[in-house]
Write an enzyme that holds these catalytic residues in place. Structure first.
Site, PDB file in Angstrom:
ATOM      1  CG  ASP A 281      -1.807   1.191   1.318  1.00 59.64           C
ATOM      2  OD1 ASP A 281      -2.650   1.321   0.414  1.00 59.64           O
ATOM      3  OD2 ASP A 281      -1.670   2.006   2.254  1.00 59.64           O
ATOM      4  CD  GLU A 323      -2.371   2.206  -3.447  1.00 59.34           C
ATOM      5  OE1 GLU A 323      -3.116   2.996  -4.056  1.00 59.34           O
ATOM      6  OE2 GLU A 323      -1.658   2.568  -2.492  1.00 59.34           O
TER       7      GLU A 323
HETATM    8  C1  OTU Z   1      -4.068   3.720  -0.434  1.00 58.36           C
HETATM    9  O1  OTU Z   1      -4.436   4.677  -1.403  1.00 58.36           O
HETATM   10  C2  OTU Z   1      -5.302   2.888  -0.088  1.00 58.36           C
HETATM   11  O2  OTU Z   1      -5.772   2.242  -1.240  1.00 58.36           O
HETATM   12  C3  OTU Z   1      -6.320   3.783   0.547  1.00 58.36           C
HETATM   13  O3  OTU Z   1      -7.534   3.122   0.792  1.00 58.36           O
HETATM   14  C4  OTU Z   1      -5.732   4.347   1.818  1.00 58.36           C
HETATM   15  O4  OTU Z   1      -6.595   5.329   2.323  1.00 58.36           O
HETATM   16  C5  OTU Z   1      -4.360   4.988   1.599  1.00 58.36           C
HETATM   17  O5  OTU Z   1      -3.506   4.225   0.756  1.00 58.36           O
HETATM   18  C6  OTU Z   1      -3.648   5.124   2.910  1.00 58.36           C
HETATM   19  O6  OTU Z   1      -3.313   3.866   3.430  1.00 58.36           O
HETATM   20  O7  OTU Z   1      -4.397   8.146  -1.442  1.00 58.36           O
HETATM   21  O8  OTU Z   1      -6.929   7.923  -2.124  1.00 58.36           O
HETATM   22  O9  OTU Z   1      -0.830   6.084  -4.771  1.00 58.36           O
HETATM   23  O10 OTU Z   1      -3.584   7.035  -4.409  1.00 58.36           O
HETATM   24  O11 OTU Z   1      -1.631   5.278  -2.062  1.00 58.36           O
HETATM   25  C7  OTU Z   1      -6.128   6.780  -2.114  1.00 58.36           C
HETATM   26  C8  OTU Z   1      -1.254   7.185  -4.032  1.00 58.36           C
HETATM   27  C9  OTU Z   1      -4.732   7.028  -1.683  1.00 58.36           C
HETATM   28  C10 OTU Z   1      -2.603   7.043  -3.415  1.00 58.36           C
HETATM   29  C11 OTU Z   1      -2.779   5.782  -2.623  1.00 58.36           C
HETATM   30  C12 OTU Z   1      -3.752   5.900  -1.546  1.00 58.36           C
END
Ligand code: OTU
Length: 644
Positions: A281, A323
């Site tokens: 993540d 991700e």
């Molecule tokens: C990820 O997404 C997860 O998919 C989210 O559900 C979480 O809230 C977040 O991390 C924190 O753990 O900002 O709007 O690549 O797009 O990492 C989603 C950059 C997010 C971001 C991504 C993030």
């Protein structure tokens, strides 16, 4: 696939691998062949003599972690190495879900395995099931432990039984490793708050605003509306903590090698639960450097490769999903580049395709989609994508302004149009979405909403407009037809297979109401699912259409991802055409009409799928009709033409 490992396995072919010493021997061989790279990566992040103690600690840890890995998983690792790149197979079809919204808990999920089988799904991404704070917790992305199971979902035993059952059924499991941050209730955060300096060094914690202010000059804001800025004042410590995401998510400080070493052991504990794919993540954010955006830094790539190479030694059958929802040219780097090509993440989200499909729906044109896809660097052979229409997060318009301008549109206006189209600012738009994290300072915003609601089903139903309903259903099927055929692991968001609409119940929950991403995380509608076979509803129309497409995907080897995708240069600006090929001269040509009116394609632009080849549409099972040398596509029609 690491060649050295393959040779080593083959050399041991005749030995009984179930014997512990044979497995240990393989481990030692993997360690010795990968050690020089591990060393290089480690010392490039943590240079100097004073880090040799940490490196020694890491070296001692690797065999200990291997020892902890359960034997069935060690054997599976070896099987996976032999099998090659299993994650590129056309047999894989994934679904993503929140366990509590889908089946209440893990036991419930076990009882639903038949549902996945019915649809043809054999790869599950379970959203975080680890313990989290009671109040706001970002759907579990604020982590209190990396390898325990939160009580609300059941016990570790339930999880182990589920993973065992899934293995028996040849199903794969993906879980998150929220490596960038912990919750503020994580044991290290608690110790830090209690004044323990050792643990304060596990995070980015500062005495006063000097460094935070310097950082803020170049950092962006991820959740500007709910969590503005990147630092949070902690009253217990009277210090500032870096919190790039929400205020209760504390960014880990990987410039401290101790953090890497303990996180590696947490990663392995997670993998040892029987996880096939670890979703890293927010990995783009893992390294921070003053004076930079602190996203996609070279050090972040080195760090991820270091994790990868250690995993390669201990659990080589486990793969990483990046991700990284970042700019197209940055995403591709997570597959590894330069000498580390192929040694970083095996899988990444095809966020570029995802966002541009929504662009094509709104504009009814595929020109920007083509423009971006043509300019996307080719991924390494051994890598693959997650192909998806939407996920649990918002839809960000992360494609380059340059290409928007190049197709002759004004980038600022175009982005505004897309937000207006999806977020109910345009009367005629069939979409019903919500805006997420609109930042008036920059005009940026992202889009939330379920697939069906964004594609017009909710409005169609509200107006009882049969034509609109049918059109939305066609769009839902067409979009899924793309992710099922484009290449990579298709990942369906749970509920989309039955046309789930927006869920507004989050507005009544104080811990969720500020985060409109919850609108697209509906509860699974088992009541309607119970009638799929007996009633003709929009749910059943979508479900059985997807079931058929999934079945067709699995029957056609061309859908396995080996960089065997050929884009057909748009002979019609409303149509998206690509071919999946094989070296055995097989092929499937996919055509989709993104417009509300019928479109034609001249036979001549279809290459070897012209009338002479008598192509058959796999979906309808009928021969393709050409009228006056042209193929006609109805609005939102999807063809999978087979030459064979
Ligand atoms: C990820 O997404 C997860 O998919 C989210 O559900 C979480 O809230 C977040 O991390 C924190 O753990 O900002 O709007 O690549 O797009 O990492 C989603 C950059 C997010 C971001 C991504 C993030």
């Amino acid at each position: 696939m690491n060649q050295a490992s393959l040779h080593q396995i083959n050399a041991l072919e005749n030995q009984d691998l179930t014997k512990a010493n044979a497995l240990n021997k393989l481990f030692k061989q993997r360690l010795s062949s990968n050690l020089p790279i591990i060393k290089d990566l480690f010392f490039s992040l943590y240079p100097g003599e004073n880090h040799t103690t940490s490196f020694k600690k890491l070296l001692l840890q690797l065999p200990a972690l291997f020892k902890e890995r359960p034997t069935p998983l060690k054997l599976q690792d070896i099987h996976r190495l032999k099998q090659g790149d299993w994650y590129q197979s056309e047999q894989l079809v994934g679904m993503q879900l929140y366990v509590d919204h889908f089946s209440k808990d893990l036991k419930g999920l076990e009882s639903k395995l038949g549902y996945f089988e019915k649809l043809g799904v054999n790869f599950l991404h379970l959203m975080p099931i680890t313990p989290r704070p009671k109040g706001e917790n970002d759907g579990g992305y604020a982590v209190n432990s990396y390898h325990e199971v939160d009580k609300r979902f059941g016990t570790k035993k339930d999880l182990l039984r589920l993973t065992e059952k899934m293995r028996d059924k040849n199903m794969y499991l993906m879980l998150d490793f929220v490596a960038n941050h912990t919750s503020n209730e994580f044991p290290w955060a608690k110790k830090a708050m209690a004044g323990d300096l050792k643990y304060q060094k596990y995070y980015h914690i500062y005495q006063d605003r000097t460094i935070p202010d310097a950082f803020e000059k170049t950092l962006s804001e991820i959740f500007p509306m709910t969590s503005p800025g990147n630092f949070t004042f902690n009253p217990e410590m009277q210090k500032w903590v870096m919190t790039v995401f929400n205020q209760y998510q504390w960014d880990l400080n990987y410039s401290n090698p101790e953090v890497f070493i303990v996180m590696l052991s947490d990663l392995l504990k997670l993998a040892n639960l029987g996880v096939d794919v670890v979703r890293l993540d927010a990995l783009a954010f893992m390294w921070k450097k003053l004076g930079t955006l602190s996203q996609n830094l070279p050090e972040a790539h080195t760090l991820i490769s270091l994790f990868r190479m250690c995993l390669q030694v201990i659990a080589p059958g486990v793969v990483f999903l990046a991700e990284a929802i970042v700019a197209p040219n940055e995403i591709i780097k997570y597959f590894g580049s330069g000498p580390m090509k192929g040694n970083e993440c095996e899988i990444a989200y095809n966020a570029t395709l995802m966002a541009l499909l929504w662009d094509a729906i709104a504009t009814k044109k595929t020109i920007l989609l083509y423009k971006n896809l043509y300019n996307l660097p080719t991924k390494p052979e051994e890598a693959t994508w997650i192909s998806y229409i939407r996920c649990h997060d918002d839809i960000g318009l992360g494609f380059d302004d340059r290409y928007i301008n190049e197709v002759g549109w004004d980038a600022t206006h175009h982005r505004k149009f897309l937000l207006d189209y999806y977020c109910q600012n345009i009367e005629w738009s069939p979409a019903k979405g919500e805006i997420f994290m609109y930042n008036p300072k920059t005009g940026d915003g992202r889009i939330t909403g379920s697939c069906a609601s964004l594609l017009g089903l909710e409005k169609g139903l509200e107006h009882n407009d049969e034509a609109k309903i049918n059109q939305a259903i066609d769009k839902i099927i067409m979009m899924h037809g793309i992710i099922l055929s484009y290449g990579g692991i298709p990942l369906i968001y749970a509920g989309d297979e039955i046309g789930a609409l927006n869920d507004y119940s989050y507005l009544k929950d104080n811990n969720k109401k500020e985060d409109s991403r919850w609108v697209n995380r509906p509860y699974q509608d088992w009541e309607n699912i119970a009638h799929l076979d007996s009633k003709k509803t929009y749910h059943s129309r979508i479900f059985f259409a997807l079931q058929q497409l999934i079945h067709l995907r699995k029957q056609n080897r061309v859908f396995a991802d080996s960089n065997n995708l050929v884009l057909f240069d748009g002979p019609n600006p409303h149509v998206f055409i690509y071919e999946r090929t094989s070296d055995k001269d097989e092929g499937v040509l996919v055509l989709c009409n993104f417009s509300e009116s019928p479109q034609t394609i001249a036979e001549i632009s279809l290459g070897r799928y012209g009338s002479l080849a008598k192509p058959k549409d796999l979906i309808s099972g009928r021969a393709t009709k050409f009228i006056e040398g042209k193929l006609e596509l109805k609005p939102y029609q999807l063809f999978w033409l087979s030459k064979a």
